[in-house]
Design a protein around this motif. Sequence first.
Motif, PDB file in Angstrom:
ATOM      1  N   PHE A 105     -21.904 -13.924 -28.407  1.00 14.89           N
ATOM      2  CA  PHE A 105     -21.978 -15.130 -28.031  1.00 14.89           C
ATOM      3  C   PHE A 105     -23.334 -15.921 -28.184  1.00 14.89           C
ATOM      4  O   PHE A 105     -23.406 -17.015 -28.505  1.00 14.89           O
ATOM      5  N   ASN A 106     -24.497 -15.205 -28.223  1.00 15.61           N
ATOM      6  CA  ASN A 106     -25.746 -15.831 -28.660  1.00 15.61           C
ATOM      7  C   ASN A 106     -25.515 -16.128 -30.010  1.00 15.61           C
ATOM      8  O   ASN A 106     -26.250 -17.214 -30.589  1.00 15.61           O
ATOM      9  N   MET A 112     -14.416 -22.114 -35.663  1.00 16.37           N
ATOM     10  CA  MET A 112     -14.028 -20.768 -35.757  1.00 16.37           C
ATOM     11  C   MET A 112     -14.550 -19.941 -36.660  1.00 16.37           C
ATOM     12  O   MET A 112     -15.078 -18.800 -36.327  1.00 16.37           O
ATOM     13  N   ALA A 113     -14.654 -20.393 -37.727  1.00 12.76           N
ATOM     14  CA  ALA A 113     -15.021 -19.588 -38.945  1.00 12.76           C
ATOM     15  C   ALA A 113     -16.427 -19.294 -38.979  1.00 12.76           C
ATOM     16  O   ALA A 113     -17.107 -18.139 -38.957  1.00 12.76           O
ATOM     17  N   ILE A 114     -17.203 -20.267 -38.836  1.00 16.63           N
ATOM     18  CA  ILE A 114     -18.816 -20.365 -38.888  1.00 16.63           C
ATOM     19  C   ILE A 114     -19.328 -19.587 -37.594  1.00 16.63           C
ATOM     20  O   ILE A 114     -20.282 -18.355 -37.747  1.00 16.63           O
ATOM     21  N   GLY A 130     -28.654 -20.351 -43.945  1.00 17.01           N
ATOM     22  CA  GLY A 130     -28.993 -19.869 -42.666  1.00 17.01           C
ATOM     23  C   GLY A 130     -29.086 -18.491 -42.642  1.00 17.01           C
ATOM     24  O   GLY A 130     -29.792 -17.643 -41.944  1.00 17.01           O
ATOM     25  N   LEU A 131     -28.074 -17.721 -43.481  1.00 19.83           N
ATOM     26  CA  LEU A 131     -28.237 -16.236 -43.633  1.00 19.83           C
ATOM     27  C   LEU A 131     -29.295 -15.673 -44.273  1.00 19.83           C
ATOM     28  O   LEU A 131     -29.721 -14.854 -44.272  1.00 19.83           O
ATOM     29  N   ALA A 167     -25.080 -20.471 -34.163  1.00 14.92           N
ATOM     30  CA  ALA A 167     -24.388 -21.029 -35.413  1.00 14.92           C
ATOM     31  C   ALA A 167     -23.903 -22.637 -35.238  1.00 14.92           C
ATOM     32  O   ALA A 167     -24.169 -23.353 -36.015  1.00 14.92           O
ATOM     33  N   TYR A 168     -23.810 -22.643 -33.863  1.00 15.71           N
ATOM     34  CA  TYR A 168     -23.265 -24.231 -33.552  1.00 15.71           C
ATOM     35  C   TYR A 168     -24.573 -25.040 -33.673  1.00 15.71           C
ATOM     36  O   TYR A 168     -24.498 -26.217 -34.165  1.00 15.71           O
ATOM     37  N   ALA A 169     -25.587 -24.598 -32.937  1.00 14.77           N
ATOM     38  CA  ALA A 169     -26.913 -25.420 -33.208  1.00 14.77           C
ATOM     39  C   ALA A 169     -27.572 -25.750 -34.423  1.00 14.77           C
ATOM     40  O   ALA A 169     -27.791 -26.879 -34.821  1.00 14.77           O
ATOM     41  N   ASN A 170     -27.525 -24.533 -35.135  1.00 11.17           N
ATOM     42  CA  ASN A 170     -28.338 -24.544 -36.345  1.00 11.17           C
ATOM     43  C   ASN A 170     -27.339 -24.859 -37.684  1.00 11.17           C
ATOM     44  O   ASN A 170     -27.904 -25.285 -38.607  1.00 11.17           O
ATOM     45  N   VAL A 171     -26.196 -24.352 -37.480  1.00 14.29           N
ATOM     46  CA  VAL A 171     -25.391 -24.517 -38.975  1.00 14.29           C
ATOM     47  C   VAL A 171     -24.484 -25.712 -38.715  1.00 14.29           C
ATOM     48  O   VAL A 171     -24.556 -26.585 -39.594  1.00 14.29           O
TER      49      VAL A 171
END
Length: 430
Positions: free
Chosen positions: A288-289, A62-64, A401-402, A294-298
């Motif tokens: 949503f992109n 949720m947060a990330i 990532g940021l 975020a899910y894939a790379n973080v």
Amino acid sequence: MSELKSIIAILGIILTIYLLIKKYETRTVLIGVGLLMSIVTLNPMGALNAFAKTMTSGGLIMAICSSMGFAYVMKYTRCDTHLVHLLTKPLSGLKFFLIPIATIITFFINIAIPSAAGCAAAVGATLIPVLKSSGVRPATAGAAILAGTFGSMMSPGSSHSAMISEMSGLSIPEVNLSHAPYTIIAGAIGAFVLTVLAVILKDYGKEHRDAYLNENKEAEASFGKVNVLYALAPLVPLVILVIGGTSLQKVPGLEWTKMGVPQAMLIGAIYGLVVTRISPAKITEEFFNGMGNAYANVLGIIIAASVFVAGLKSTGAVDSAIEFLKHSNEFVRWGATVGPFLMGVVTGSGDAAAIAFNTAVTPHAPELGYTYVNLGMAAAIAGAIGRTASPIAGVTIVCAGLAMVSPVEMVKRTAPGMVLAILFLALFML
């Protein structure tokens, strides 16, 4: 058999560190070595179960994901560019002092937003572009945010403070006030050392600002006048979360600000939609992109890290380290600080070691010549500091990532200050 497992654990850690330093793909290294350790110790399901469990870590997802979705919206609408232009001129005058200021700001915001990853995502989305546009090297820009993410130790919502409060009979605010001077000084040490390293490594200068401007040449060339309403958009979730996480939310009319990171990020995205008047369909698509990225790379790296930790657990290394902490009464000063710190570095989370230590050893603090607060909170803070020096910690991955840099490059800059902070805790808090 136990000796063989210990050798497997040591070899696994050395191999992982070597491959990460050599810049092999992080997720591949963590999953590969973790699964290998689990298979060799005849516990492959341990790694596979950790993979499955971490895939659905609700709080992290949720947060990330929401924070990265919001960051994508801000980039698409160029609201982040407006904020950077608005802040660059007044902040650029601070020169390299902007680095410790960013760390201090993150530290205190982390008190209001206790999730390290959530705080880093919210603050980093705003401050990292400002740091880079002011001439700070990306690795140090990310490290400046990362170094401030153990301010949560002073949060009234900290589970560690609650545990020590019950043990000592003090209220949670009293516990936090007792350890606050040490925690703040530890944070100041981290910020100071990072600034010194930035000077030594030449991480601040015109060449870094020019590199940032070249990367964003098209955006800069087409940029017109700063729109203040656009510039405020990246700050909306941050303001809501800070107010909602402090006593300010008790002010009549501000009760609604008490909410989670996803809700605040969605409100920020809606604000961006209203002021920029860009197609709602485009805003939704970008949000949503960002979540998917975020899910894939973080989160992908966090999931991989859980497999690695499961592999270590299957060798018995994690349990052995915790048992050593429990029974090292003659070395309590170092066991309570260096132990959780090292566990935090290796596993990316200092909570497990700190909680185990505080369950087994801290109840005997008076017999050992310490107070419950000093011994218990020293272990908790040390674990959090260790996480801040870990290349596989979730918060490190978020900041990397940021900033668009390697986690290892950032940790090279935070680790020296964190080591000095641990020595300070061991020598002065205990």
